[in-house]
Design an enzyme around this catalytic site. Structure first.
Site, PDB file in Angstrom:
ATOM      1  N   ASP A  33       0.836  -1.211   0.000  1.00  0.00           N
ATOM      2  CA  ASP A  33       0.000   0.000   0.000  1.00  0.00           C
ATOM      3  C   ASP A  33       0.863   1.250   0.000  1.00  0.00           C
ATOM      4  O   ASP A  33       1.805   1.360   0.802  1.00  0.00           O
ATOM      5  CB  ASP A  33      -0.843   0.038   1.286  1.00  0.00           C
ATOM      6  N   GLU A  47     -13.794  -2.785  -1.585  1.00  0.00           N
ATOM      7  CA  GLU A  47     -13.986  -2.927  -0.137  1.00  0.00           C
ATOM      8  C   GLU A  47     -15.353  -2.386   0.283  1.00  0.00           C
ATOM      9  O   GLU A  47     -15.814  -1.356  -0.224  1.00  0.00           O
ATOM     10  CB  GLU A  47     -12.872  -2.164   0.620  1.00  0.00           C
ATOM     11  N   LYS A  54      -0.301  -0.624  -4.227  1.00  0.00           N
ATOM     12  CA  LYS A  54      -1.758  -0.439  -4.255  1.00  0.00           C
ATOM     13  C   LYS A  54      -2.075   1.016  -3.932  1.00  0.00           C
ATOM     14  O   LYS A  54      -1.454   1.608  -3.055  1.00  0.00           O
ATOM     15  CB  LYS A  54      -2.454  -1.380  -3.261  1.00  0.00           C
TER      16      LYS A  54
END
Ligand code: KIV
Length: 269
Positions: A88, A187, A118
């Site tokens: 991330d 998500e 990400k």
């Protein structure tokens, strides 16, 4: 002839070509020993900025720094040999400009040996994703409930509840795909929308709280193992109760030390 098959790391191509064939398995990892335990079972190890909450005890992912991510990502790469490691980019290390995103990603890739980064965001991040992928940095997208935007989202809320929100999410997914991302995390999104997105795009969707309609799944490992006990989102399935195991072991040790039962004669050097 030797029966030993060479074990190589998954590549972004392996993940892309899994779409429509086999579900992509992903878990978070933040340390070398945990990466080593998970590596035989997953396609992707995600060094998520969830480490801010799970490891460092912050109330959100916002305080996580690039240096923290780099330290943990290096450990996960060293602890694994077959999973694709995705890292991330933390808050405020890529949103300012595509050049800032490149500098942050380049540090991650060069200093850790990870294979991809990400980035949270849809349409608004498409230009940045294209800039990175055209310069040799594989990108996983992340849409729906994007924790780095918790303050603008007004909390950790399920996304895609009305038609307008659903249409925006489909547009986000299409933009991330067109920009060259090799997969996208969805998500905290209602099942109908996650299903529509998974049908609409050709890259794998990796769901977390977004139903079985996605092409793969990711969970925060500390949730799945029952190690993180501050709160448990509804979408988490606990596959173990390691907090209970740690509690019982620590209690047994404390009791034995107090009773002078540990160390025993077999532990004396
Ligand atoms: O930070 C993280 O662990 C993540 C997953 C929850 C997808 O982004």
């Amino acid at each position: 002839m030797s029966a030993i098959r060479e074990v190589r790391r998954r590549t972004v191509r392996d993940i892309l070509t899994a779409k429509g064939k086999t579900p992509v398995v992903c878990l978070t990892a933040y340390t070398a020993p945990m990466a080593k335990l998970l590596d035989p079972h997953v396609d992707l190890l995600l060094v998520g900025d969830s480490l801010g909450m799970v490891i460092y005890g912050f109330g959100s992912t916002l305080p996580v720094t690039l240096d923290m991510m780099i330290a943990h990502a290096g450990a996960v790469v060293r602890g694994s040999s077959r999973s694709l490691v995705v890292v991330d980019l933390p808050f405020a290390t890529y949103q300012e400009s595509k050049e800032q995103a490149y500098r942050s990603s380049a540090r991650v890739m060069a200093e850790t040996g990870a294979q991809a980064v990400k980035i949270e965001g849809g349409v608004e991040m498409a230009e940045t994703i294209e800039f990175l992928t055209r310069r040799g940095i594989p990108v996983m997208g992340h849409i729906g409930l994007t924790p780095q935007s918790v303050n603008t989202l007004g909390g950790f809320r399920t996304q895609g509840r009305d038609e307008a929100a659903a249409a925006r999410l489909v547009a986000d997914a299409r933009a991330v795909e067109a920009a060259g991302a090799f997969s996208v995390v969805i998500e905290g999104t209602v099942e109908k929308v996650a299903a529509a997105i998974s049908q609409a795009i050709s890259i794998p969707t990796i769901g977390i709280g977004a139903s079985a309609a996605c092409d793969g799944q990711v969970l925060v490992t500390d949730d799945l193992l029952g190690l993180f006990t501050d709160f448990t989102p509804k979408f988490v399935k606990k596959y173990a109760d390691l907090a209970g195991v740690v509690d019982a072991a620590a209690k047994a040790y404390a009791d034995e030390v107090k009773a002078r039962a540990f160390p025993g004669p077999e532990h004396v050097v």
